[in-house]
Design a protein around this motif. Structure first.
Motif, mmCIF file in Angstrom:
data_model
loop_
_atom_site.group_PDB
_atom_site.id
_atom_site.type_symbol
_atom_site.label_atom_id
_atom_site.label_comp_id
_atom_site.label_asym_id
_atom_site.label_seq_id
_atom_site.Cartn_x
_atom_site.Cartn_y
_atom_site.Cartn_z
ATOM 1 N N VAL A 168 -1.962 45.697 82.226
ATOM 2 C CA VAL A 168 -0.898 45.555 81.232
ATOM 3 C C VAL A 168 -1.278 46.285 79.942
ATOM 4 O O VAL A 168 -0.451 46.978 79.338
ATOM 5 C CB VAL A 168 -0.610 44.063 80.967
ATOM 6 C CG1 VAL A 168 0.343 43.898 79.782
ATOM 7 C CG2 VAL A 168 -0.014 43.409 82.204
ATOM 8 N N LEU A 169 -2.538 46.164 79.536
ATOM 9 C CA LEU A 169 -3.000 46.898 78.345
ATOM 10 C C LEU A 169 -2.930 48.405 78.583
ATOM 11 O O LEU A 169 -2.563 49.166 77.674
ATOM 12 C CB LEU A 169 -4.433 46.486 78.010
ATOM 13 C CG LEU A 169 -4.621 45.075 77.459
ATOM 14 C CD1 LEU A 169 -6.100 44.710 77.420
ATOM 15 C CD2 LEU A 169 -4.010 44.939 76.070
ATOM 16 N N ASN A 170 -3.269 48.824 79.782
ATOM 17 C CA ASN A 170 -3.172 50.257 80.078
ATOM 18 C C ASN A 170 -1.731 50.739 80.006
ATOM 19 O O ASN A 170 -1.454 51.828 79.486
ATOM 20 C CB ASN A 170 -3.755 50.536 81.464
ATOM 21 C CG ASN A 170 -3.840 52.020 81.758
ATOM 22 O OD1 ASN A 170 -4.313 52.800 80.930
ATOM 23 N ND2 ASN A 170 -3.368 52.430 82.921
ATOM 24 N N HIS A 171 -0.800 49.935 80.517
ATOM 25 C CA HIS A 171 0.616 50.305 80.413
ATOM 26 C C HIS A 171 1.066 50.313 78.955
ATOM 27 O O HIS A 171 1.884 51.158 78.562
ATOM 28 C CB HIS A 171 1.472 49.337 81.235
ATOM 29 C CG HIS A 171 1.506 49.679 82.692
ATOM 30 N ND1 HIS A 171 0.401 49.574 83.496
ATOM 31 C CD2 HIS A 171 2.505 50.121 83.490
ATOM 32 C CE1 HIS A 171 0.714 49.943 84.731
ATOM 33 N NE2 HIS A 171 1.986 50.287 84.745
ATOM 34 N N LEU A 172 0.552 49.385 78.152
ATOM 35 C CA LEU A 172 0.858 49.391 76.720
ATOM 36 C C LEU A 172 0.397 50.706 76.096
ATOM 37 O O LEU A 172 1.127 51.333 75.320
ATOM 38 C CB LEU A 172 0.165 48.202 76.051
ATOM 39 C CG LEU A 172 0.213 48.144 74.512
ATOM 40 C CD1 LEU A 172 1.646 48.034 74.005
ATOM 41 C CD2 LEU A 172 -0.636 46.971 74.014
ATOM 42 N N ASN A 173 -0.797 51.149 76.446
ATOM 43 C CA ASN A 173 -1.336 52.381 75.875
ATOM 44 C C ASN A 173 -0.637 53.630 76.397
ATOM 45 O O ASN A 173 -0.512 54.628 75.678
ATOM 46 C CB ASN A 173 -2.838 52.458 76.152
ATOM 47 C CG ASN A 173 -3.626 51.475 75.308
ATOM 48 O OD1 ASN A 173 -3.325 51.289 74.132
ATOM 49 N ND2 ASN A 173 -4.615 50.833 75.897
ATOM 50 N N LEU A 174 -0.166 53.587 77.627
ATOM 51 C CA LEU A 174 0.482 54.763 78.206
ATOM 52 C C LEU A 174 1.964 54.850 77.863
ATOM 53 O O LEU A 174 2.496 55.937 77.623
ATOM 54 C CB LEU A 174 0.315 54.752 79.726
ATOM 55 C CG LEU A 174 -1.087 55.024 80.281
ATOM 56 C CD1 LEU A 174 -1.103 54.836 81.791
ATOM 57 C CD2 LEU A 174 -1.545 56.432 79.923
ATOM 58 N N PHE A 175 2.644 53.682 77.867
ATOM 59 C CA PHE A 175 4.108 53.695 77.807
ATOM 60 C C PHE A 175 4.696 53.024 76.568
ATOM 61 O O PHE A 175 5.909 53.053 76.377
ATOM 62 C CB PHE A 175 4.679 53.041 79.068
ATOM 63 C CG PHE A 175 4.168 53.677 80.337
ATOM 64 C CD1 PHE A 175 4.419 55.010 80.610
ATOM 65 C CD2 PHE A 175 3.428 52.952 81.250
ATOM 66 C CE1 PHE A 175 3.952 55.610 81.766
ATOM 67 C CE2 PHE A 175 2.947 53.532 82.422
ATOM 68 C CZ PHE A 175 3.211 54.867 82.673
ATOM 69 N N GLY A 176 3.854 52.400 75.753
ATOM 70 C CA GLY A 176 4.353 51.937 74.474
ATOM 71 C C GLY A 176 4.623 50.451 74.351
ATOM 72 O O GLY A 176 4.279 49.641 75.211
ATOM 73 N N SER A 177 5.303 50.093 73.255
ATOM 74 C CA SER A 177 5.379 48.722 72.756
ATOM 75 C C SER A 177 6.165 47.769 73.646
ATOM 76 O O SER A 177 6.125 46.556 73.425
ATOM 77 C CB SER A 177 5.984 48.723 71.351
ATOM 78 O OG SER A 177 7.268 49.320 71.361
ATOM 79 N N SER A 178 6.876 48.260 74.651
ATOM 80 C CA SER A 178 7.604 47.345 75.536
ATOM 81 C C SER A 178 6.646 46.422 76.296
ATOM 82 O O SER A 178 7.070 45.376 76.804
ATOM 83 C CB SER A 178 8.466 48.136 76.528
ATOM 84 O OG SER A 178 7.678 48.978 77.341
ATOM 85 N N TYR A 179 5.365 46.785 76.353
ATOM 86 C CA TYR A 179 4.374 45.954 77.034
ATOM 87 C C TYR A 179 3.585 45.072 76.062
ATOM 88 O O TYR A 179 2.750 44.278 76.501
ATOM 89 C CB TYR A 179 3.393 46.834 77.824
ATOM 90 C CG TYR A 179 3.995 47.418 79.078
ATOM 91 C CD1 TYR A 179 3.956 46.729 80.282
ATOM 92 C CD2 TYR A 179 4.620 48.665 79.050
ATOM 93 C CE1 TYR A 179 4.514 47.257 81.435
ATOM 94 C CE2 TYR A 179 5.184 49.204 80.199
ATOM 95 C CZ TYR A 179 5.125 48.502 81.383
ATOM 96 O OH TYR A 179 5.695 49.027 82.524
#
Length: 293
Positions: free
Chosen positions: A263-274
């Motif tokens: 989830v943190l990786n998705h936050l870093n890759l795809f932004g604040s929606s995570y």
């Protein structure tokens, strides 16, 4: 090599003609193509020369998985520089989704992978990537320390540098040992490392195939945890796996801990929606850690 045709001829050792090169789904990072030639059909992935480490480490991960002789992966045909690009050439496989039979076979094969051994430490001989994010693998004999220092901390630090607030991250990092009661620490096992439904399939004969690994030696539960994301795998997969390897104490609590990494990786890759999901997971994990102490 200046042209793909020259690269293929040098690699395969005979003249070859490229008949077609069709874009296919292969993630959002690389240019992926179904390459039909006068000899065989291949799966081609291309990146800029400066980003070649992503494909180089993918090839190394596929090779490491293949060496265990447990799970099937696309055969590595070759890789190298073509013009200003780096190319990775793999066996072409017509794949469909996992079904009950292929899921059951994969569960048994994944258990065999997780029992294959091969390292006395957690990590790997080289760093690689989880998606496009660097994944450090410097070895460590302590799994809780490795997961804190090599998995959660780099992702949390990157998120904070990008302006994402994770106010309760420090207590989680400092208390990570509480998730591993007596008898719950793993031994190093070879992992796929990025095991979700989009990185698995079955061939025309119903045999399972794994691809796009983020290989390292770690806790087998991390593979299982992420397999539940994005819809999960067939029930037969989990039943077959658990017939070979039983759950360790505290598994239900560690599952969200391990998925926090992704989830943190998705936050870093795809932004604040995570971000909201990451903050909530951290809060819940801190509460679980307090309950276990």
């Amino acid at each position: 090599m200046e042209s793909l045709a020259e690269f293929l001829e040098d690699l395969l050792g005979h003249p070859i003609e490229i008949l077609s090169s069709e874009p296919v789904g292969g993630g959002c990072i690389h240019d992926s193509r179904r390459l039909k030639t006068s000899g065989d059909t291949f799966f081609l992935k291309q990146s800029s020369w400066g980003d070649r480490a992503l494909l180089e480490t993918e090839a190394a991960g596929l090779t490491a998985l293949a060496r265990t002789k447990t799970v099937r992966t696309p055969a590595l045909v070759g890789s190298g520089k073509v013009g200003q690009q780096f190319v990775l050439l793999l066996e072409w496989m017509d794949l469909g989704p996992l079904e009950n039979r292929s899921g059951a076979i994969l569960g048994e094969q994944l258990a065999a992978l997780h029992r294959a051994g091969g390292s006395e430490t957690f990590g790997w001989e080289q760093d690689n990537f989880i998606g496009a994010t660097p994944q450090p693998n410097a070895p460590n004999t302590s799994w809780p320390e490795f997961f804190r220092e090599r998995r959660l901390l780099p992702q949390i630090s990157l998120a904070q540098k990008q302006g994402h607030s994770l106010p309760d991250a420090e207590p989680l990092l400092s208390g990570i040992e509480s998730f591993f009661p007596d008898g719950a620490e793993p031994i190093p096992a070879p992992l796929h490392g990025d095991l979700w439904g989009g990185n698995a399939g079955s061939d025309g004969a119903g045999n399972p195939v794994l691809f796009d690994p983020a290989f390292y030696f770690g806790d087998p539960e991390t593979d299982l945890a992420f397999s539940h994301f994005f819809g999960g795998f067939p029930t037969s997969f989990y039943r077959s796996y658990q017939e070979q390897i039983s759950e360790r104490p505290g598994w239900k609590t560690r599952q969200p801990l391990y998925n926090l990494y992704h989830v943190l990786n998705h936050l870093n890759l795809f932004g604040s929606s995570y971000q909201t999901g990451a903050v909530r997971m951290i809060e819940e994990l801190n509460a679980a850690a307090k309950g276990a102490s």
